[in-house]
Design an enzyme around this catalytic site. Structure first.
Site, PDB file in Angstrom:
ATOM      1  N   HIS A  48     -12.829  -2.160   7.436  1.00 46.71           N
ATOM      2  CA  HIS A  48     -13.302  -1.347   7.515  1.00 46.71           C
ATOM      3  C   HIS A  48     -12.515   0.169   7.826  1.00 46.71           C
ATOM      4  CE1 HIS A  48     -16.858   1.068  10.360  1.00 46.71           C
ATOM      5  NE2 HIS A  48     -15.979   1.474  10.744  1.00 46.71           N
ATOM      6  N   GLU A  70     -15.276  -5.348   2.990  1.00 47.71           N
ATOM      7  CA  GLU A  70     -15.864  -5.264   4.090  1.00 47.71           C
ATOM      8  C   GLU A  70     -17.536  -6.048   4.776  1.00 47.71           C
ATOM      9  OE1 GLU A  70     -16.771  -1.578   6.720  1.00 47.71           O
ATOM     10  OE2 GLU A  70     -17.924  -1.501   5.440  1.00 47.71           O
ATOM     11  N   ASN A 421      13.652 -17.911  -8.726  1.00 51.39           N
ATOM     12  CA  ASN A 421      14.482 -19.162  -9.559  1.00 51.39           C
ATOM     13  C   ASN A 421      14.402 -20.242  -7.801  1.00 51.39           C
ATOM     14  OD1 ASN A 421      14.753 -17.923 -10.843  1.00 51.39           O
ATOM     15  ND2 ASN A 421      16.129 -17.174 -10.453  1.00 51.39           N
TER      16      ASN A 421
END
Length: 702
Positions: A48, A70, A421
């Site tokens: 919002h 929203e 990794n």
């Protein structure tokens, strides 16, 4: 005080990024089986705020996109939609889209339109899908019982200084219209002063509005959350008063009059006095900014840093102490006599202490917690583990450990590579872990802590670990080692360090996810450019541990002054292991004439610094000093003429002021005004070992 809309816009960019971080953090920690209301409300408020702020600054692509986010979150918190792992993924991607659009406005960056379109379509599909059953019936809901009949009447009185924070009452009133298109709004001019007495930056109006009782009080209050501390708000339910009809465009401006309100006022291009007035829609020219302007704004934003007020207060106090000391010394100097010598010494000592304290406090301002770097990894681990169909638990500690902002920004990429990794080639598949008696969920740990004058960052996984025999064979296969090299000539530690060799990899297949070893030479180089080093430890079947050691700041270092051929150099103190007077009986020679020094059962190569820096021959080793230094797991003895003082030095870039010089990382100015070069220990060791290796002298072993 004139409103600086550009400054307010920059503030919005920062706050928008913070709200995106909140949204991502809460989503990553949500348990879809037990979604608590506070978490949903938190991410709803974040969305919002982004939407409202974007509309205020005419960033309509962001406000419209975020409106869908929203709207969906509103359905979730009203129990009309259910959060699932898939919808959380979609909301996370929505955050990525908003960040991409934000970067586009701020710095002219490219927006991923394909991803934006895909996510937008999926959001609309979610919104159009049939809603879930409400958990509470309308009769049992207290909010619903309030909304059965009559109309809502509210009075909205902004505080006079509301514009100073960049908020726009018209935007808020427009949101009321979005909530109820039959909403009727009237402006009250009762407190409007005469024109001569009016201050253009202040707001004098009050608005009243009537809305259908089909909306809830909570929905109305949420519209005003953005300005709740900057206005007086009164909301009342009038049971039987009929709601006046109003068209979709009717809103605001006169006493008892409803007039058309423009869809999007160009707030950023207005004078402050125009903010409360009716404004025509912005023209394309008003909305368009040049790319160069955006880049400049981005640079300014990147160079900014938020500082704790306590740090600022401390700095101001120290400046006050300096002023007092300076006044005292000036008084002594104006009428100096020999009997004031002790006072002068005391004043200079105080000045020295003030300077040291000021230096520490100024450097402390640049310090940021490691959480700024660590905060991105929960999302990375979640996405990558899902993609690889692995179960990974990320554990983070030491996130409040502070590091210089410059170092922090440059260490992020190496950390990302190492974590990727660890997941890709460290953590095994769940079924493999079960077969090996492990928990199917692997663990990757990020930890940071201070050690002496540096910071240590650890990346640990409980995966398969490094297989030294496999590494050895791969190194032979890829030509990293000479074909006649023998395994027994290298320790396991030296074999593990082969993963940092350029082009070395144990990956069986090439993919867009880095294998352990792919690009690890770049990781090490980036870390060494920061004045740090990286080490690897591993136990087959148990896991792997990378340890990164970094200086706290790139601005100042603790150095050892040394003399070589009548020149003074600085060796970073962190690289020094020990210094000794040479004992000729400990000198050994390897094939090819490489000099070694036998120190506690270890043969360490001697690097003649004078020759390395092309300053002529250093002659015999008699009555000379060896300073043993270490970087990236390699140790050599630097041949010196004399050890001088230890002191902190301010680093000046040699490359930016002159050019890059091999073996030299920078320069500094000493107390006597002379310039001294700072040695690049890692560069010196690498060049020395490469040269001896090319001459056929490899694998010097203890």
């Amino acid at each position: 005080m004139a409103l600086d809309m550009e400054q307010l816009r920059k503030m919005f960019y920062e706050e928008c990024r913070e709200n995106l971080e909140v949204l991502e953090d809460v989503l990553l920690n949500l348990d879809v089986t037990h979604v608590d209301d506070e978490s949903i409300n938190t991410i709803f408020r974040a969305a919002h705020s982004i939407k409202g702020g974007a509309a205020t600054f005419n960033l309509f692509d962001i406000s419209e996109f975020t409106h869908s986010v929203e709207a969906y979150l509103d359905l979730v918190r009203n129990n009309e939609k259910k959060l699932t792992a898939e919808t959380i993924d979609l909301l996370l991607k929505s955050g990525d889209c908003i960040a991409s659009m934000l970067a586009g406005h701020e710095s002219g960056g490219e927006v991923d339109e394909a991803m934006k379109q895909e996510v937008s379509e999926k959001l609309h599909q979610l919104l159009d899908a049939p809603s879930a059953e409400l958990e509470a019936t309308p009769e049992s809901s207290p909010q619903a019982s309030l909304s059965k009949g009559g109309t809502w009447q509210l009075t909205f009185t902004p505080h006079p200084e509301m514009f100073f924070s960049g908020n726009d009452p018209l935007r808020i009133l427009r949101e009321l219209h979005e909530l109820d298109e039959n909403c009727v709004v009237k402006a009250d001019f009762a407190k409007l002063p005469e024109l001569a007495e009016m201050e253009s930056e202040l707001c004098y109006l009050t608005w009243t509005a009537k809305l259908s009782s089909q909306v809830t009080q909570q929905e109305i209050e949420e519209i005003f959350e953005w300005v709740i501390d900057e206005c007086d708000l009164d909301i009342q339910l009038q049971e039987s008063e009929p709601l006046l009809a109003a068209s979709a465009e009717q809103q605001v401006t006169g006493e008892g009059k409803e007039t058309a309100l423009p869809a999007h006022p160009d707030v950023s291009s207005q004078e402050p006095s125009e903010v409360t007035a009716q404004t025509p829609p912005a023209t394309p020219a008003q909305k368009t900014e040049s790319k160069s302007t955006k880049v400049a704004k981005s640079d300014s934003s990147v160079s900014s840093i938020r500082v704790d007020i306590d740090k600022v207060d401390s700095l101001i106090n120290l400046v006050g102490e300096l002023v007092i000391t300076q006044s005292m010394l000036t008084e002594i100097g104006n009428d100096f006599t020999i009997d004031k010598l002790e006072k002068l010494k005391a004043g200079l000592a105080q000045l020295l202490q003030n300077s040291k304290d000021l230096q520490e406090n100024v450097l402390n301002i640049r310090m940021l917690p490691m959480s700024f770097a660590f905060s991105r990894f929960p999302r990375l681990v979640r996405d990558l583990s899902s993609r690889l169909e692995k179960q990974v638990d990320l554990q983070i500690s030491g996130e409040q450990t502070e590091l210089d902002k410059t170092v922090l920004e440059r260490i992020v990429d190496p950390l990302v590579h190492l974590v990727r990794n660890s997941i890709d080639h460290g953590i095994e598949q769940p079924e493999t872990r079960r077969e090996n008696g492990k928990d199917p969920m692997g663990v990757v740990t990020l930890n940071a802590y201070h050690q002496g004058g540096s910071i240590v960052i650890e990346i640990v996984d409980d995966g398969a670990g490094l297989n030294c025999d496999k590494l050895w064979n791969k190194a032979l296969e890829k030509g990293v080692l000479a074909s006649d090299s023998r395994r027994e000539e290298m320790s396991d530690k030296q074999v593990m360090n082969l993963i940092f060799a350029p082009g070395f990899s144990t990956a069986e297949e090439v993919s867009d996810i880095s294998g352990r070893g792919v690009g690890m030479d770049v990781v090490r180089r980036n870390i060494e450019e920061l004045g740090g080093h990286i080490e690897v430890e591993s136990e087959l079947g148990k896991g792997c541990r990378f340890v990164i050691n970094l200086p706290l700041t790139l601005a100042i270092l603790d150095g050892q002054l040394v003399k070589v051929a009548n020149e003074v150099y600085v060796i970073p103190l962190l690289t020094i292991v020990e210094s000794i007077q040479i004992d000729k009986s400990c000198i050994k020679y390897a094939s090819g004439g490489v000099e070694l020094y036998r120190l506690r059962d270890e043969n360490i190569p001697i690097l003649r610094l004078q020759e390395e820096l092309e300053m002529g021959s250093s002659g015999e080793l008699d009555e000379r000093i060896l300073c043993f230094v270490e970087a990236a797991g390699n140790r050599v003895g630097l041949l010196l003429d004399e050890l001088l003082d230890q002191q902190q030095v301010v680093i000046k870039s040699l490359e930016s002021n002159y050019s890059k010089v091999p073996g030299i990382s920078g320069a500094t100015i000493l107390g006597d005004g002379s310039v001294s070069l700072i040695l690049d220990i890692q560069g010196l060791i690498t060049n020395f070992l490469n040269r001896t290796s090319e001459a056929g002298h490899k694998g010097i072993a203890a």
